[in-house]
Structure formats: C-alpha cells, structure tokens
Design a protein around this motif. Structure first.
Motif, PDB file in Angstrom:
ATOM      1  N   ASN A   1       4.152  -0.399   3.472  1.00  0.00           N
ATOM      2  CA  ASN A   1       3.553   0.929   3.378  1.00  0.00           C
ATOM      3  C   ASN A   1       3.665   1.723   4.668  1.00  0.00           C
ATOM      4  O   ASN A   1       3.155   2.835   4.761  1.00  0.00           O
ATOM      5  CB  ASN A   1       2.079   0.819   2.977  1.00  0.00           C
ATOM      6  N   GLU A   2       4.328   1.163   5.697  1.00  0.00           N
ATOM      7  CA  GLU A   2       4.563   1.897   6.937  1.00  0.00           C
ATOM      8  C   GLU A   2       5.834   2.726   6.881  1.00  0.00           C
ATOM      9  O   GLU A   2       6.059   3.559   7.765  1.00  0.00           O
ATOM     10  CB  GLU A   2       4.643   0.923   8.115  1.00  0.00           C
TER      11      GLU A   2
ATOM     12  N   PRO B   1      -3.138  -0.234   7.549  1.00  0.00           N
ATOM     13  CA  PRO B   1      -4.009  -0.409   6.380  1.00  0.00           C
ATOM     14  C   PRO B   1      -3.357  -1.306   5.336  1.00  0.00           C
ATOM     15  O   PRO B   1      -2.131  -1.400   5.240  1.00  0.00           O
ATOM     16  CB  PRO B   1      -4.197   1.017   5.863  1.00  0.00           C
TER      17      PRO B   1
ATOM     18  N   ASN C   1      -2.936  -2.179  -0.655  1.00  0.00           N
ATOM     19  CA  ASN C   1      -3.711  -1.654  -1.785  1.00  0.00           C
ATOM     20  C   ASN C   1      -4.779  -0.658  -1.354  1.00  0.00           C
ATOM     21  O   ASN C   1      -5.654  -0.306  -2.146  1.00  0.00           O
ATOM     22  CB  ASN C   1      -4.363  -2.799  -2.554  1.00  0.00           C
ATOM     23  N   ALA C   2      -4.734  -0.206  -0.092  1.00  0.00           N
ATOM     24  CA  ALA C   2      -5.758   0.725   0.384  1.00  0.00           C
ATOM     25  C   ALA C   2      -5.665   2.083  -0.301  1.00  0.00           C
ATOM     26  O   ALA C   2      -6.666   2.780  -0.468  1.00  0.00           O
ATOM     27  CB  ALA C   2      -5.655   0.898   1.894  1.00  0.00           C
ATOM     28  N   THR C   3      -4.450   2.472  -0.689  1.00  0.00           N
ATOM     29  CA  THR C   3      -4.254   3.782  -1.337  1.00  0.00           C
ATOM     30  C   THR C   3      -4.308   3.697  -2.868  1.00  0.00           C
ATOM     31  O   THR C   3      -4.127   4.717  -3.532  1.00  0.00           O
ATOM     32  CB  THR C   3      -2.897   4.367  -0.905  1.00  0.00           C
ATOM     33  N   TYR C   4      -4.531   2.505  -3.411  1.00  0.00           N
ATOM     34  CA  TYR C   4      -4.564   2.361  -4.862  1.00  0.00           C
ATOM     35  C   TYR C   4      -5.899   2.845  -5.419  1.00  0.00           C
ATOM     36  O   TYR C   4      -6.913   2.907  -4.720  1.00  0.00           O
ATOM     37  CB  TYR C   4      -4.346   0.900  -5.261  1.00  0.00           C
ATOM     38  N   GLN C   5      -5.890   3.178  -6.678  1.00  0.00           N
ATOM     39  CA  GLN C   5      -7.114   3.608  -7.358  1.00  0.00           C
ATOM     40  C   GLN C   5      -8.050   2.418  -7.551  1.00  0.00           C
ATOM     41  O   GLN C   5      -7.651   1.392  -8.091  1.00  0.00           O
ATOM     42  CB  GLN C   5      -6.768   4.220  -8.718  1.00  0.00           C
TER      43      GLN C   5
END
Length: 447
Positions: free
Chosen positions: A136-137, A422, A425-429
């Motif tokens: 995710n970077e 982060p 899964n930090a940006t997941y719903q």
C-alpha cells in the motif's frame, strides 16, 4: 609507519587484525616477552638499553606507544629515513622482527595501490542495506521494486557510498530510472535472468508440433549468451556482433560475419549436429526469438563480470528467517530481514571445507531444471558461525541499562527509528463482527 616507543610490560596488548589475505597477529604476553629477552647481557647493558629506549632507541623486538593520545602528535613523528636506518642497523639474519601495528595504519596502507596510487577494490559478498516495501506504499506491485531501489540509493548517498555499477534484471521501470535519474552508475543486466527468458521462449516454440528439432539448439544458444557477456568486456557493439553470429553458426557458417566479429573462435566441430537450413521454418522461428529488437537493445548491457547470484543466495537464506508460508507484521518482518542480513554477512564468504588428508569436500547435486539428466559438483563449506548473536546481546544489555522501563525504550524507538506504514486493511470498510457471524453459512452444513 609506526614509531618505536617505550615497551610497557605491565599493559602489553594482544592484537589480531585481518584484512583480506594480510593478517597481523601479536599474541605474546608480558611474561613471554621477558622470557625471550637475552640473559647473557649484564645488568648495566639492560640499564643502558632502557635508557636508550627512553630517548627513542629500543632494542626489544616488540614496541608499543606508551600513550595512544600522543601517538599522532607532531612532536612524536619520526622520519622514514631514521626508521629505515634503525631497522637496517638492528637487523639480525634469519630472525623476523615484530611490531605492534595499529589497524588504521594497515587500512591506510591497503587503501592505495603501490603502482598507480589508485584506490584498491576489495571483493566481498555483503548486504549493505535492506528495504521493506509494503504494497500500500506504492500504486501497484510492479512499482514496489523501483521504490525499494530508490530507498537504497538514498541510504547509500547519505552514507557517502559511491556506486560504480549496478546489476539487475530487465525490469522496465528500473531501466528507465537508471537511464534518466541515476546516470552516474553503469547499469548492467544479470546474464542468468536474460538467458532464463530466452530458454523459456525457445522451449515454448520447440514444444509445438514439428519444431522438436529446435530443442537441441537451446543449450547452445544459452551458452553462447554467457560467452558473449564474459568475452566482450564493456564493448557494446562487440557484444551485439557476437550475439548475431549465432544465426550463421546454426547454419554451419563460421566465417564471413558482418561487423567487427568476422568468424567463430571455436575449433573444428567433430560431433554430428542437425544444422538448420537458412531461410527454413526453424530458422525463422529461432530468429524471432534470438533477433528480436527488444532483446538486441539489452544485449549491450549484459554484465561482463558481476552477477546477482549472491543476492539470490541471500534470498534463499532469508527463507530460513522469514518463510513465505507464515504471515509477519511489518516490524517483525523488518527484524527478520535484518537478522538474515547479519547472518549472511558473517557467513557469505565461508571457505570450502577440507578433510584431514587435505582433500577438499564436494557433494553431488541434481539441478531441478535438468530433471535428472545432469549432475553437478557442489562445494561443501565450513560450518556457519553465529558471532553476531553475541553482539546483539551486548546491544540489548546496553539498551536495558540506558532505559529503565519497556515503555521508555518503546518511546525512544518510535522517535528515532523508522515508523511502520499503516496496515494494508487500514483503508478497508469496517464490518461488524457479530453481523458477519450471523450471516455466516456453509455449503456443507453439519448436524
């Protein structure tokens, strides 16, 4: 050159310094030094020798500066001519004179070539820096490799390390970055990665119907690529001319080539070969792979010396510390990579084991790609060492003494060490776990 100083028998040190193939070992204790002093001389001569040592003239075989702080002061410097005269006047036949030499002096001596005064190169297999990039970077998984390269470059630049040559695979984004952003370093391609792609394409072509005759030439084409890289130095046009000659060689034509490379350098071919007819179907299929424009652009960048097999060995070593079948969080994965790098740097240059009779140890291995058709000898190395663990334990105890509690140490780590990105899964719903349990179902219900 180290100056003679007064012998301090109450604090004689044992020094062992090893740089490359040069090893200086001084291990005599004060008692052993006193025992080796000649007893036939009178006490008056001993007193005179001690008085002369105070004035800078020593008669002992071992010399050590009395105070390290005064070793490099201007008042204590000796001329090389005086030292040479001293050594020549006190030299004895068939006797080796020993001196305690500081490690910094040896490093300075080996840092320059005696002939051209140019910096010397030391060939070692070591990991200088490691970078862990989370998916995710970057925008895609394809960009992760380039991001890791940029971070490594930033670390090397910060430490003042100059990169003369970089050997990688044929990653498209890395090639563009090296061409536009890192022009100070020569970019080469690892021969094994290029040859692996050629072998894969030729195997695919030869697996089709009526193309099995091409299979016997695959090994020759791959070996030809290794020869082109190793025999052409940095001459890019010579590499291209030699590579293109393979298309005439397979047709049993060995002279009259275009370019600077005019003929094959091998001797007479006695074995029977199924030569390919020029202009035939097999010739065209082979030419599509060997003479592709994409490949011809990369042939000049084949590395003539350095390859990436050392890095592949490190990746294999990394699996012992961080196996792929187990998930690790970012910090745990970073620590495991550091441990693998420490282990590799200590054991990456191990020598081959030797039996009691002096014979070197070998083993027989069967490469997976050969499918049992070929066996190769492999060196048996000496057992690995784990001295880095002692150094790590020392650092742990020092840190424990520095910080009284775990919370203080954690706070210091957050301030002075790189922060973890982060979680993926930090940006997941977010979902409610209770609702997911209620909706859970299975295609094979149990009673």
């Amino acid at each position: 050159m180290c100056k003679p100083g007064q012998l301090n028998t109450s604090n004689t040190r044992s020094t062992q310094t090893e740089i490359g193939d040069i090893t200086t070992i001084l291990t005599q204790s004060p008692a052993e030094i006193l025992e080796n002093k000649p007893n036939s001389e009178s006490d008056s001569e001993s007193e005179s020798s001690s008085s002369s040592s105070e004035s800078g003239d020593c008669s002992s075989d071992y010399y050590e500066p009395e105070d390290d702080d005064d070793f490099e002061t201007e008042d204590d410097q000796y001329d090389e001519e005086d030292c040479d005269n001293y050594l020549s006047s006190h030299a004895e036949p068939h006797r080796e004179r020993k001196f305690i030499v500081y490690e910094s002096c040896i490093r300075e001596l080996l840092s320059k070539c005696n002939t051209c005064n140019a910096p010397t190169l030391v060939k070692i297999a070591a990991i200088l820096d490691t970078q862990l990039v989370q998916c995710n970077e970057t925008t895609s998984s394809n960009a992760m490799e380039l991001e890791g390269l940029k971070r490594c470059q930033a670390t090397l630049d910060k430490e003042g390390i100059q990169v003369d040559a970089l050997v990688t695979d044929r990653h498209a984004s890395v090639k563009k970055y090296m061409r536009e952003k890192w022009q100070g370093a020569n970019h080469y391609f690892d021969v094994w990665h290029v040859a692996k792609g050629i072998n894969k394409k030729l195997m695919k072509v030869s697996s089709k119907k009526d193309n099995q005759d091409l299979r016997e030439w695959i090994k020759s084409v791959v070996n030809h690529m290794y020869w082109v890289a190793s025999s052409s130095s940095d001459n890019e046009q010579e590499k291209v001319d030699k590579w293109c000659s393979i298309m005439l060689h397979v047709c049993n034509i060995h002279t009259g080539f275009d370019g600077d490379f005019k003929q094959c350098v091998h001797g007479p071919i006695e074995e029977h070969r199924e030569w390919i007819k020029k202009g035939s179907k097999h010739y065209k299929l082979l030419s599509e792979v060997v003479m592709s424009s994409y490949l011809l652009r990369d042939i000049p960048k084949l590395s003539p010396r350095l390859q990436t097999y050392g890095l592949e060995v490190f990746h294999s070593n990394l699996l012992a510390f961080a196996p792929k079948h187990t998930h690790y969080f970012y910090k745990a994965m970073t620590v495991r990579i550091y441990l693998a790098a420490l282990h590799f740097n200590e054991n990456g240059n191990r020598k081959q084991a030797v039996r009691k009779d002096g014979e070197k140890c070998w083993s027989v291995s069967y490469p997976k790609s050969k499918k049992g058709e070929k066996a190769v000898p492999s060196k048996i190395k000496v057992d690995p060492t784990y001295k880095y663990i002692e150094k790590l334990l020392t650092v742990v105890f020092e840190r424990r003494q520095e910080f009284a509690t775990y919370s203080e140490a954690s706070q210091d780590a957050l301030m002075n060490y790189a922060k973890a990105p982060p979680a993926v899964n930090a940006t997941y719903q977010p979902y409610d776990k209770a609702d997911l349990v209620k909706k859970r179902c299975t295609c094979f219900p149990t009673k």
